[in-house]
Each structure stands twice: as structure tokens, then as C-alpha cells.
Motif scaffolding. Structure first.
Motif, mmCIF file in Angstrom:
data_model
loop_
_atom_site.group_PDB
_atom_site.id
_atom_site.type_symbol
_atom_site.label_atom_id
_atom_site.label_comp_id
_atom_site.label_asym_id
_atom_site.label_seq_id
_atom_site.Cartn_x
_atom_site.Cartn_y
_atom_site.Cartn_z
ATOM 1 N N GLY A 113 5.753 2.618 -0.513
ATOM 2 C CA GLY A 113 4.680 2.938 0.424
ATOM 3 C C GLY A 113 5.046 3.884 1.531
ATOM 4 N N LEU A 136 10.276 3.085 -4.168
ATOM 5 C CA LEU A 136 9.683 4.273 -3.559
ATOM 6 C C LEU A 136 9.222 5.259 -4.623
ATOM 7 C CD1 LEU A 136 12.230 4.773 -0.657
ATOM 8 C CD2 LEU A 136 9.878 3.947 -0.485
ATOM 9 N N GLY A 183 0.831 -1.196 0.000
ATOM 10 C CA GLY A 183 0.000 0.000 0.000
ATOM 11 C C GLY A 183 0.862 1.242 0.000
ATOM 12 N N SER A 184 0.199 2.371 0.005
ATOM 13 C CA SER A 184 0.898 3.637 -0.158
ATOM 14 C C SER A 184 0.570 4.563 1.015
ATOM 15 C CB SER A 184 0.451 4.268 -1.475
ATOM 16 O OG SER A 184 1.389 5.203 -1.933
ATOM 17 N N TYR A 233 1.558 11.494 -7.725
ATOM 18 C CA TYR A 233 0.167 11.189 -8.062
ATOM 19 C C TYR A 233 -0.659 12.464 -8.241
ATOM 20 C CZ TYR A 233 2.128 6.898 -6.314
ATOM 21 O OH TYR A 233 2.974 5.839 -6.107
HETATM 22 C C1 LIG Z 1 2.678 2.448 -6.608
HETATM 23 C C2 LIG Z 1 3.667 1.408 -6.401
HETATM 24 C C3 LIG Z 1 4.832 1.682 -5.674
HETATM 25 C C4 LIG Z 1 5.138 3.031 -5.060
HETATM 26 O O1 LIG Z 1 4.310 3.392 -4.010
HETATM 27 P P1 LIG Z 1 4.644 4.704 -3.153
HETATM 28 O O2 LIG Z 1 3.618 4.698 -2.105
HETATM 29 O O3 LIG Z 1 4.528 5.867 -4.074
HETATM 30 O O4 LIG Z 1 6.017 4.560 -2.603
HETATM 31 C C5 LIG Z 1 5.759 0.670 -5.547
HETATM 32 N N1 LIG Z 1 5.552 -0.555 -6.071
HETATM 33 C C6 LIG Z 1 4.440 -0.850 -6.773
HETATM 34 C C7 LIG Z 1 4.282 -2.200 -7.342
HETATM 35 C C8 LIG Z 1 3.459 0.111 -6.954
HETATM 36 O O5 LIG Z 1 2.357 -0.196 -7.638
#
Ligand SMILES: *Cc1c(COP(=O)(O)O)cnc(C)c1O
Length: 390
Positions: free
Chosen positions: A228, A267, A190-191, A363
Motif C-alpha cells: 500500500g 509491496l 489499501g493501496s 496497475y
Molecule cells: C494489491 C495487494 C498488495 C499490493 O498493494 P500495493 O498498493 O501495490 O503495494 C499487497 N497485498 C495484497 C493482498 C494485495 O491485494
């Protein structure tokens, strides 16, 4: 912080547009690399979907990061921006045959595979092109990231990753497919994760799964824990750069690794989130019985995060300092979800004032749309001495 010097150069520009502070991006990358120095077997791939603007990608590439892509378009953009195929990983729950073939032809480092069916498709495509596909299995560890449910990806009800129950079948498919080389495991739960305890729990789950693979005789070259790491949307000036050291140290401490095994991160937000701002101008103010509105010339078409994820962004009036009043800061789009903030304390605000919506580097611009046939202006970049257009 948006400095007085920066504000002076922003005044008089046609709005709305994204404004990126490249000096903050550089500072962030420096902090990231300083933390990485203490963990020589850690690698970071930048999650491209957060922001794909060329000046940003070029700096990230120069800082030595790889690229984490979620589409063929992103792979192409990464290669155009200087990343080599060996620095590219490809994730995504719905990779098309054309995208997989493109990745195979370019010889990207790794496909992060999200289902048993996808394994077979990649195996067939690789075999028919006389290639070996290097893959990592994206696991769904069934872990709650404690973040908004639209940006949680690691629970069994989410579409992402291979459920632990399918690992047997996945391994059988891999063993039967000479065109597949299993190099690692992958997760991304997740993020905008701000509770680091979540990552500690991820490590614990991961350790169990890695042991299972070892019991099956599989030696993994790398473990990938995704991204995330969250940023401070409430107070971007006090926490402009993430505490990468604490984040990496946590994985160094809790994730068990074998000799020579690399640890990969992906990241996005933590790298580019704070360097971007949406700059917009007040078109009208309206004082109703219960509310005051500042109607600005940017909307959800320029920054959809509040409408999509109920996200909070810090909002500043760059033109005024006197007085104090609460405003709903809203856009011109014909949707009630088209607002940037409600009851936002701002100085007395007038038509023509410049407004900054902060922490919009991740985003933000990537999700702009032409709804209402709207058109955004080109981004502006602060390089330390002045403003440059892309
Ligand atoms: C979106 C995503 C990320 C990055 O997420 P952040 O919250 O922006 O760090 C990393 N790996 C995958 C597979 C993603 O879909």
C-alpha cells in the motif's frame, strides 16, 4: 525522468506501448534492499498483480524478493520467472478449489486466508492431498486507509479479510484441522497510501490482535502487514524512488514483535509504479469553444486507472517545448471516461507528437483490455544503453 537519449530511441516506434526504465527499477530495488539491511527480520514479497512482465519479474526475483500472488495464474508466472514455491504467498478473497490445489501441489509458503469458510475448504483439500497447508489469517482491521474508496480494502464494509468478530470461529476451525498450520497474520488495508499515520494506526490495531492470539496460546511465526505504500504521481521526477527507510522504520518502531518473529511486507506499486510510462502519439488536436483536445492513440484500454479510480497521471509532451495551452488528453475509445487528464498544461501540441503518461508501471499494462478490439504493441525496456523489446 525521460531523458533526451531515451526520447530519441522512442521516436519512430509504433505506438502505443509501455516503456519501462529498468535502470530506475534497479535503483528502486537497491534502495529497498539498503533499507531492508537495517531490518534483518523484514521480508518483502512483491505484489505481482501490479506488473507481471518477465524482465521486471526477473529483476525483482534477482533482487531477492518473494512473490505475493492473487491467482493461480500469478503463482504459475512466479514459478516460471524463477521464484521458488517457498518464496510464494497466495492471497485473494475468492480462491478457487483448483487454485488452492495448485498451490498445495507446488508447496507454496503460505495461503493468506480471507474467511472461515475458506479455512474449511483449504483444510479439506489439504487433507485429501495428504498435505499440510501453511496459512496466515487475513484480518480486516476496520481501518480507513484514507485513499480512493475503490482501492481501500481494510474497512468492515470491504469484502476483504476476516472480521475481528470471526476470529474465535477461525481459531476453532484451525484447532480442529490437523491439515492446517497457522503461521501468521496478514492485513492489507489499501493501496496508494501516502499518509504514513495510517500505518501507525494499523500497527496499534495489530498489536492488540496479536496479544489476543497470544492469550489463546497461539505463537505466530510471522506478521504480514501487506503493501500500500504510495508513490508521487504529481511529481514523479522529484520522487522517483519511495522512502522505504522511513516506511520500514515506522513498522520497526510501532509494531510489537516477539523474539524471532518475522515481519512481511507485500509491496507492488512502490516497486514498479515509477519505472513505467505509457507512450502514445497525438492523432488529432481539436480546439473547441471552451476546450482544446489532444486525441491520442492510447486509451482506457491501455491505461484504465483514470477511468477506474479517477487517478491522476502526470502527462508530458516529449516532442514539443514551445508555447503553453491546456488540453484534455483523451483516447479513441467510445466512452466519455476515456481520458488521461483534463486541462493538462502542455506546450503547443500537434499531430504526431509523442506523449508520455508517467508513473504507469503499476496497475497499467496488467489491466489492458481488448475493448473496441484494440491491440497494444509489445513493451519496450530501457536497460541503460538502449532499448530492448521483451
Ligand atoms: C494489491 C495487494 C498488495 C499490493 O498493494 P500495493 O498498493 O501495490 O503495494 C499487497 N497485498 C495484497 C493482498 C494485495 O491485494
Amino acid at each position: 525522468m525521460i531523458s533526451q537519449e531515451q526520447i530519441q530511441t522512442l521516436e519512430g516506434q509504433q505506438t502505443p506501448f509501455y516503456f519501462y526504465d529498468l535502470t530506475l527499477l534497479d535503483g528502486t530495488l537497491e534502495a529497498l534492499n539498503a533499507a531492508l539491511k537495517t531490518h534483518p527480520d523484514f521480508r518483502v514479497h512483491y505484489a505481482m498483480k501490479a506488473n507481471v512482465n518477465r524482465p521486471i519479474l526477473e529483476r525483482i526475483h534477482q533482487a531477492g524478493l518473494g512473490a505475493d500472488c492473487v491467482s493461480g495464474g500469478e503463482i504459475a508466472r512466479a514459478l516460471e520467472s524463477g521464484f521458488t514455491p517457498a518464496e510464494v504467498v497466495f492471497a485473494g478473497v475468492g480462491k478457487s478449489d483448483a487454485e488452492i490445489t495448485f498451490g498445495l501441489e507446488k508447496g507454496i509458503f503460505c495461503f493468506n486466508v480471507e474467511s472461515v469458510q475458506e479455512l474449511s475448504v483449504i483444510a479439506d483439500l489439504a487433507a485429501s492431498h495428504n498435505k499440510t497447508a501453511t496459512i496466515a489469517l487475513r484480518l480486516n482491521p476496520n481501518l480507513d486507509a484514507g485513499t480512493h474508496h475503490y482501492i481501500s480494502t481494510g474497512k468492515v464494509e470491504n469484502k476483504f479479510g476476516i472480521p475481528v468478530a470471526d476470529l474465535d470461529a477461525a481459531l476453532e476451525t484451525i484447532k480442529a484441522s490437523p491439515s492446517l498450520h497457522l503461521a501468521g497474520l496478514h492485513t492489507h488495508i489499501g493501496s496508494q497510501i501516502t499518509d504514513l499515520g495510517v500505518f501507525e494506526r494499523l500497527c496499534q490495531k495489530y498489536n492488540g490482535i496479536v496479544s489476543w492470539f497470544e492469550d489463546q496460546g497461539v505463537r505466530l511465526e510471522h506478521l504480514n502487514v501487506g503493501g500500500g505504500l504510495g508513490i508521487d504521481y504529481r511529481d514523479p521526477d522529484s520522487h522517483a524512488i519511495c522512502d522505504f527507510q522511513t516506511y520500514f522504520d515506522l513498522f520497526g518502531r510501532y509494531l510489537g514483535r516477539r523474539e524471532g518473529q518475522l515481519l512481511h511486507f507485500e509491496l507492488g506499486r512502490a516497486i514498479v509504479g515509477q519505472c513505467g510510462n505509457l507512450i502514445t502519439q497525438v492523432l488529432y488536436t481539436k480546439h473547441g469553444e471552451q476546450k482544446s483536445f489532444a486525441i491520442v492513440d492510447a486509451g482506457m484500454t491501455e491505461l484504465i486507472r483514470p477511468a477506474l479510480y479517477q487517478a491522476y497521471h502526470h502527462i508530458e509532451n516529449l516532442s514539443a517545448t514551445e508555447g503553453l495551452r491546456k488540453y484534455d488528453v483523451v483516447g479513441p475509445v467510445c466512452e466519455s471516461s476515456d481520458f488521461f487528464g483534463k486541462d493538462v498544461p502542455l506546450p503547443e501540441t500537434n499531430r504526431g507528437d509523442l506523449i508520455a503518461v508517467r508513473s504507469a508501471g503499476a496497475y497499467g499494462e496488467v489491466m489492458t483490455s481488448h475493448y473496441n478490439l484494440r491491440q497494444i504493441r509489445p513493451a519496450m525496456y530501457w536497460d541503460g544503453s538502449g532499448i530492448v523489446e521483451e
